[in-house]
Every structure is written in structure tokens, then in C-alpha cells.
Scaffold this motif. Sequence first.
Motif: not given
Length: 354
Positions: A54, A78, A82, A85, A302, A332
Motif C-alpha cells: 500500500s 484504513g 490498513g 498505512a 492497496g 490496485t
Amino acid sequence: MLTPWLEAFPSTATPILQEIDHNVGYKLSDVIKEGPNSVLNLTVHAQPAIMATSIMILRILEKEFGFRASERADFTLGHSLGEFAALVAGGYIEFQDSLSMVQRRAEAMAAATKCAQEDFGGEYGMVAIVTEPEYLQPLISAIHDFTGYSSDGAKSESAEDKSPIDQVLIANINSKNQIVLSGNMERIKTLVAHVRQFLGHDPRAVRLKSDSPFHSPIMKPAVGVMQRILAGTSHVAGKEDQDIVSFPGTLPCISNVSARPFESKADLKDLLARQCLETVRWWDSIKYLDQEQKVRRWIGIGPGKVGRNLVGKEVGMRGKDTVKGGGVWAITDPSEIEEVLRGLQETETLVDEE
């Protein structure tokens, strides 16, 4: 996850991957590129791999396209892993520190699961429950009645007198029609049968590819690990005497536990450590940003599109004609970058009519 980025942006991606491998102490990039999936999907590899990928995508956006999160976004958040990140993107934790934190968290989570298996036996994992929106709140209430946990944050204390084999908990409230249960698999099956019998409803149950029961009291040892890390200083060269967390960051970051922005450095450290065993209030977070903060443009960065899809369930999907004032996008793969940046440009001046 990595090959398309290495092929499209070799001069930017290669040094980032070298940095990642150096920080985790082994060739994580080879595990990501070559697998096999049975190895990559292990908690100790999967969590650092997802988080690192990510941030690699974010760094490529910054260097190759001049994208700056602090200039183009108003909030960062996130889902579960997540969140780490998101904290990097929001300027609260350095990438090197966050990656080390995720690695040690993953190791602690895997060890906690192994300990529960050895001490109590049984199989542990996570199951998504998909229902109709009108059944969601009765479903949550029925689960609370069955498990004995009646409010957010209660499970970390209430589970003290229960063995792991008896613990089943709501790990995530993801959307208006989906939650995730975490714990002993036989106990989850019993709970689903209980719901079907007493709620008069037959929700769909889907087992997730998880080798650990995340966001459950079985993960309590990981909370202690996180608390010790967050009480320390940075490992970044030249910042060794500085707190591992900076506050405020460059963007407000939404907590998984409170579904609101972190309010202080102490609040961030407390909630981020507790996140290991608390419910991820994703749906509440999206409703807060959509309804109270009037966020109208969403970008997911991510290796997967689960977050984008969950946001889309609540606010609509990509395209300015179908979303309230903006769009929901995901990056992505390199092929998606231009479309997303063009969409951002086209919706830059749109005014919310609500």
C-alpha cells in the motif's frame, strides 16, 4: 501484487522494495512475488506485505505523478491492518516504524493463536455474515445476547473469565448488511445456528481466508506488544530520540475503534494498541465521513478492492453521476492510475447539493 509496479515504475519501485526487505530483515519482496500463496497468506508475511505494498503504491503516486495526500485529501482511514498505512499517509508514523510495528504485531497475533490452539484445542478463524439491511441491528443484538458482550469496548474486559474456545465476537461491522465473526469455529457455527433459530432469518455465512481470529480477546497478548512499541521512540535514522508517534499529523485519521478522528497522541496510542482485539467500526466510520463530514470523493490505495467496495455499498460507486458529488475509486494496479487522477480532476470543483 508487485510485478506490475516493478515493470511500470522500476526506478521508483525497486529502491522501495529494497528498503522494505532491509527493514523486515528478510526478502519479503520474494515471498510476495514468488509465494507460494500458502506461505504468503500466513499472518507473519501477509500483514507486512499488504501494508508495505500500500505504501509503495502511495510513494509511486508521489514521485511519478506529484500526488500529495496532504494536498488532495481531507481525511485518511484504513480497515484493520490498513489503519497502519493510513497513519503513514496522514503523517503520524514513519513508514519504517510502521512496517516494524506491523511485523511485530503479526508475530504476536500468530503466537496468540498458536497458544490458544495448544492450551485449549479447537480451530480458530473468521466468518463473514451477510444479511439484509433490516436484519443487521437485530442480528448484532442477538449475537451480543449470545456472547454476553453488550457494548463496544466491553469484550476486552468481559472475556477475562472465558476460555478462548468459548469466545466468539464481532470483529468487524463492515457495512449495512455485513459483519464478521471471529473466534473458535465450532462456537461460530453454534452461534449462526442460534441466530437462524431465534431471529427467524437465514443469513449467509462465508469463511474468510484467515489463519487467526483477529479482533478478538485471543489477540490480547498482541495489545501488550503494541503498547510497549508505542511507548518507545522511532527507529528512523536521525529520529531515534523522538517519539514513535507524531501528533498532530498532516491529515485527520479515523480510528477503527472509535469511528472518529484520533484526538491526541495518547488517544492514538491507546486506540491503535486496542485495535487488535476491538471491533472494527468500518460502517460507522464511513457514515461519519459521508453524513457528518460530507466527504464525496474516496480513493482506496492497496493490493485489493475490498475497502473500495465496502465504501461503495454506503455512498455509491465510481463516477460523478452516480455518487453524491464525486466518486469512489481504487488504485490496485498501474493501469488504474490515470483514470483515478482524471476522475479527481473532473470532480475537483463539484459542489455538494445536499
